[in-house]
Design a protein around this motif. Sequence first.
Motif, PDB file in Angstrom:
ATOM      1  N   LEU A 130      52.006  39.227  27.420  1.00 30.52           N
ATOM      2  CA  LEU A 130      52.157  40.681  27.486  1.00 30.52           C
ATOM      3  C   LEU A 130      51.533  41.205  28.777  1.00 30.52           C
ATOM      4  CD1 LEU A 130      53.200  43.131  25.895  1.00 30.52           C
ATOM      5  CD2 LEU A 130      50.869  43.424  25.059  1.00 30.52           C
ATOM      6  N   SER A 138      57.050  41.592  28.169  1.00 33.97           N
ATOM      7  CA  SER A 138      56.666  40.234  27.807  1.00 33.97           C
ATOM      8  C   SER A 138      57.228  39.318  28.891  1.00 33.97           C
ATOM      9  CB  SER A 138      57.242  39.869  26.449  1.00 33.97           C
ATOM     10  OG  SER A 138      56.960  38.522  26.155  1.00 33.97           O
ATOM     11  N   ASN A 175      56.267  35.008  27.726  1.00 32.21           N
ATOM     12  CA  ASN A 175      55.509  35.117  26.469  1.00 32.21           C
ATOM     13  C   ASN A 175      54.087  35.635  26.658  1.00 32.21           C
ATOM     14  OD1 ASN A 175      57.663  34.246  24.851  1.00 32.21           O
ATOM     15  ND2 ASN A 175      57.172  32.116  25.303  1.00 32.21           N
TER      16      ASN A 175
END
Length: 112
Positions: free
Chosen positions: A43, A38, A41
């Motif tokens: 992926l 991550s 924030n």
Amino acid sequence: METPYSRLVNAMREEGEYNNSFEMAVCVVASIDPLAISYNNVLIDHNIYCNEGWIYPEDPLEEILEGEEYVSGSLKSYLNELNRKLKIQAGDTVMVQRVGNSFLVLGKAVMM
């Protein structure tokens, strides 16, 4: 007053910033197989590069050390424990350097 030398130094600084602007970030490992992190924030699950010894469970170190007759038991124990602590698991915090579209996992980030 600007001199030729100060102009040269300023030009070198600007070029250095342009060519060496690699970002460092603290990321969280989302999964190991496949490796995903991550990053801000978001992926990321591709173009991630990591020392394979940190993520793969099959590790021959323990068997290799057992075969070493001239290595003390306490040193073998220490090396095995260190190796276990270096392994990256899902949920671990890691340091990542972004280079273009690639992400280099530098190691675990340990909070003290």
